[in-house]
Each structure stands twice: as structure tokens, then as C-alpha cells.
Scaffold this motif. Structure first.
Motif, PDB file in Angstrom:
ATOM      1  N   SER A 191       0.962  -1.133  -0.042  1.00  0.00           N
ATOM      2  CA  SER A 191       0.022  -0.075   0.049  1.00  0.00           C
ATOM      3  C   SER A 191       0.793   1.155  -0.130  1.00  0.00           C
ATOM      4  N   MET A 192       2.150   1.255   0.780  1.00  0.00           N
ATOM      5  CA  MET A 192       2.915   2.441   0.653  1.00  0.00           C
ATOM      6  C   MET A 192       3.405   2.698  -0.756  1.00  0.00           C
ATOM      7  N   ALA A 193       3.980   1.436  -1.440  1.00  0.00           N
ATOM      8  CA  ALA A 193       4.279   1.561  -2.728  1.00  0.00           C
ATOM      9  C   ALA A 193       3.151   1.988  -3.772  1.00  0.00           C
ATOM     10  N   LEU A 206       8.559  -1.753 -14.554  1.00  0.00           N
ATOM     11  CA  LEU A 206       9.451  -2.350 -14.028  1.00  0.00           C
ATOM     12  C   LEU A 206       8.905  -3.495 -13.127  1.00  0.00           C
ATOM     13  N   ILE A 207       8.021  -2.926 -11.987  1.00  0.00           N
ATOM     14  CA  ILE A 207       7.665  -3.826 -11.226  1.00  0.00           C
ATOM     15  C   ILE A 207       6.596  -4.794 -11.837  1.00  0.00           C
ATOM     16  N   VAL A 243       0.995  -4.382  -5.698  1.00  0.00           N
ATOM     17  CA  VAL A 243       1.157  -3.153  -5.942  1.00  0.00           C
ATOM     18  C   VAL A 243       0.172  -2.750  -7.182  1.00  0.00           C
ATOM     19  N   PHE A 244       0.217  -3.519  -8.167  1.00  0.00           N
ATOM     20  CA  PHE A 244      -0.747  -3.025  -9.258  1.00  0.00           C
ATOM     21  C   PHE A 244      -2.047  -2.940  -8.743  1.00  0.00           C
ATOM     22  N   LEU A 245      -2.612  -3.936  -7.993  1.00  0.00           N
ATOM     23  CA  LEU A 245      -4.161  -3.906  -7.374  1.00  0.00           C
ATOM     24  C   LEU A 245      -4.256  -2.497  -6.590  1.00  0.00           C
ATOM     25  N   LEU A 246      -3.392  -2.374  -5.825  1.00  0.00           N
ATOM     26  CA  LEU A 246      -3.697  -1.143  -4.876  1.00  0.00           C
ATOM     27  C   LEU A 246      -3.637   0.224  -5.480  1.00  0.00           C
ATOM     28  N   ARG A 247      -2.308   0.352  -6.691  1.00  0.00           N
ATOM     29  CA  ARG A 247      -2.306   1.585  -7.224  1.00  0.00           C
ATOM     30  C   ARG A 247      -3.531   1.820  -8.307  1.00  0.00           C
ATOM     31  N   GLN A 248      -4.103   0.962  -8.745  1.00  0.00           N
ATOM     32  CA  GLN A 248      -5.049   1.063  -9.430  1.00  0.00           C
ATOM     33  C   GLN A 248      -6.420   1.460  -8.979  1.00  0.00           C
ATOM     34  N   TYR A 249      -6.530   1.124  -7.654  1.00  0.00           N
ATOM     35  CA  TYR A 249      -7.785   1.318  -7.011  1.00  0.00           C
ATOM     36  C   TYR A 249      -7.359   2.938  -6.259  1.00  0.00           C
ATOM     37  N   MET A 250      -6.219   3.053  -5.851  1.00  0.00           N
ATOM     38  CA  MET A 250      -5.955   4.330  -5.254  1.00  0.00           C
ATOM     39  C   MET A 250      -5.989   5.398  -6.349  1.00  0.00           C
ATOM     40  N   LEU A 251      -5.942   5.315  -7.635  1.00  0.00           N
ATOM     41  CA  LEU A 251      -6.108   6.064  -8.938  1.00  0.00           C
ATOM     42  C   LEU A 251      -7.685   6.747  -8.756  1.00  0.00           C
TER      43      LEU A 251
END
Length: 349
Positions: free
Chosen positions: A165-167, A185-186, A228-236
Motif C-alpha cells: 500500500s505504501m508503494a 518495471l514492477i 502493488v498493481f491492484l492497490l495502485r489502480q484502486y488508489m487512482l
């Protein structure tokens, strides 16, 4: 009542339409294929060791009936024996040598009979072997294996949610040079099979002194590109105005992350928590190369170690397998309401 009315709805007015028949048949077959093996596993875990080896196998846990006969120390198994006149008589088996069995009448134990094994059939009765579950705690260090698995799963899940979640917060809400390259890269690491990096991971764990340590299983897997992908897409999907308003109120970046982003990302965190619990609880390969001492074995390694080369106690093995299914099922049942919302929202942008 409302649930039954919803499940029993039909397309036809007052009668089943052909599409209703196909729908119910499809759902029934799917339900049978998904839960049939699990139900069979649970019922088999309640069978005795002898009934598991019976052929043909039975769905319910039947066990052969035994009777105490005077003059014999142990109870004898009971069979229905076909007599020469065609009648059937219930006898107890004293011993079996080759194709001949020595039988005795429980009501007249002084006289023995010799019958062919093809002329007898076992008398079974419904019997639930609950001792399969109680004995594993006394005969094996099952509690230690259970604690090791619970500790690894809980700690790894908490660290996975925190670090990922931090990333995701940094990649979704901060604008810095190279952020897209870092994110790509991730994501690219998803194409690398875990077995490719197995040897380097083992060497690193060995160098830092975490072999035969539960932390050696926890730490290598806490950073997940999927998380990271799942949480980033949600936080957007979370409006940037909320963060700007918090900064105007002199909130620190840590407080914005902890008090705003994490609560609003609860559905995606719940989905990642379910995935993490399943990954960590069912993981076998990484613990196999890291843990070699039995006192730090997880349940998966313990199940594998109980499968001997010449002898396997299947009744205990099946009971332990059922117990290993309970935590994952409980976690899924508790968090399943967030699954659809979390996955659907993660793909909005």
C-alpha cells in the motif's frame, strides 16, 4: 423466505421454461464439480483407516461392525456368510489364511467354521471416526505446525498490505520523474516465474542467516507486484482533492496515508488480504527449501512428510487436510463482500 423466492424464480409464468431447466442444470453441475471433492474429502476424513481402503469406496463413513466373542481378547469383525442351503448367517471372523476364513458364531463360540472368502460379505454400519481429529494433536506435534503456518500467514499478510500500500500510494499520488518506468518495471516482474529466482533467494536467505527460521519464509514474499498493481489502480480512483485538502490542514504525508488512503482503500486491501492468505497458507516450495527442521515445519510440509514411502496413515492425513482448509475458508467468507467491489474498482482507470 425472500432468498428462496429469489433462487426459485423462473422465466416462465408459473412453470419452468426450457432456459430455466438449462440454467439450473448448469448451476447444479458447477456446484457439484466445485464442492463435490471438498465434501468427499470431509466425509473421508471421518472414516477409519480400514474403511478408507475398502473397495468399492463409499461416500458415507461406514465401518465394519465388530462383536466381542467370549474366549477372544479383541473384538472380531462381523460378516454375513452364505450357507450351502442358500441362507445367510451372521458370523464373526477369527482369522483368515489365504482364501479360507475361520468363522465363529457369536451365539455359539465353541464351534468354528471354515468358509471361502467369496462366500462372505462384511457387515457395515455408519460410524464417524472423530478420533482422527483428536488423535493428531496427541500423536503428532500438530499444534506446532499449525502455529507456524498461522504465524507466517498473519505476519506476511500484514507486511504485504503495509509495504504494497505504501508503494501504491507513492506511484498513484506522487508525480516524480521515472514513476511510470518504476511501475512498468514492477509489472514486468510478473512475467518472471518464481522458480527462476529460487536459487538466488535461497542464497540470500542463507547469507543473512534465516535458514530454518520462519522469517526466512516471510520476508522474501512480502513485496508483491500483484498487490502493488491492484492497490495502485484502486488508489487512482480516489480524488486528489482529498489529499490537497488534508495538506492545507497541515496533515503530514504519513497521516494522509494512514488516515485517508488506507480507510478508503479497504475493498482493495481486503482482496489483497485474501490473495495473501491463500498464497502464504498454501505455499509449499519456499518453505521446502528454507525449512529443514521439523519443529519449524508448516502444515503443508507436515502433510508432505506424513506420506511415507511404504506406509501412509491416510485417515490422519485427510483430517489434517480438512483442518488446513478452515482458515482460508474463514478468511474468504469474512472478506468475500469486498472481492467484487475491490476488483471492479481496481480496473476503473
Amino acid at each position: 423466505m425472500g432468498l428462496f423466492r429469489f433462487l426459485s424464480r423462473t422465466r416462465g409464468r408459473g412453470r419452468l421454461h426450457w432456459t430455466d431447466v438449462l440454467s439450473y442444470a448448469y448451476l447444479f453441475i458447477g456446484l457439484l464439480m466445485m464442492f463435490g471433492p471438498v465434501v468427499w474429502l470431509v466425509m473421508s476424513s471421518l472414516k477409519t483407516e480400514a474403511s478408507i481402503g475398502q473397495f468399492p469406496p463409499t461416500f458415507l463413513p461406514y465401518a465394519q461392525r465388530v462383536v466381542q466373542v467370549p474366549g477372544h481378547e479383541k473384538p472380531l469383525p462381523v460378516f454375513d456368510v452364505k450357507q450351502p442351503d442358500g441362507s445367510v448367517k451372521t458370523l464373526a471372523q477369527v482369522r483368515r489364511v489365504g482364501l479360507t476364513a475361520t468363522m465363529v458364531d457369536p451365539d455359539a463360540p465353541g464351534k468354528t467354521l471354515r468358509v471361502g472368502i467369496d462366500d462372505r460379505s462384511p457387515v457395515n454400519q455408519l460410524s464417524f471416526a472423530w478420533c482422527n481429529y483428536t488423535d493428531i494433536f496427541g500423536k503428532f506435534t500438530f499444534g506446532t505446525y499449525l502455529w507456524n503456518s498461522v504465524f507466517i500467514t498473519v505476519v506476511a499478510t500484514v507486511l504485504t498490505l503495509l509495504l504494497n500500500s505504501m508503494a501504491a500510494f507513492a506511484l498513484s499520488k506522487y508525480r516524480f520523474k521515472g514513476s511510470r518506468a518504476v511501475f512498468l518495471l514492477i509489472i514486468a516482474t510478473l512475467m518472471v516465474p518464481p522458480t527462476i529466482i529460487l536459487v538466488p533467494v535461497f542464497l540470500v536467505i542463507d547469507q543473512v542467516g534465516l535458514l530454518n527460521d520462519l522469517w526466512g519464509v516471510i520476508l522474501p514474499a512480502v513485496a508483491s507486484p500483484t498487490g502493488v498493481f491492484l492497490l495502485r489502480q484502486y488508489m487512482l480512483t480516489i480524488p486528489d482533492e482529498l489529499i490537497e485538502a488534508a495538506r492545507m490542514d497541515h496533515a503530514s504525508e504519513w497521516r494522509i496515508y494512514w488516515r485517508i488512503m488506507l480507510p478508503l482503500s479497504a475493498p482493495a486491501l481486503a482482496v489483497l488480504a485474501i490473495f495473501s492468505v491463500m498464497w502464504r497458507w498454501n505455499d509449499f516450495l519456499l518453505p521446502l527449501i528454507v525449512l529443514s527442521k521439523s519443529d519449524v515445519f508448516t502444515l503443508q510440509l507436515a502433510l508432505n512428510s506424513f506420506q511415507g514411502e511404504l506406509n501412509t496413515q491416510w485417515h490422519y492425513l485427510l483430517a489434517m487436510t480438512v483442518i488446513t482448509l478452515v482458515p482460508v475458508t474463514a478468511a474468504f467468507a469474512f472478506l468475500q463482500r469486498y472481492i467484487a467491489a475491490g476488483i471492479a474498482s481496481a480496473g476503473v482507470k
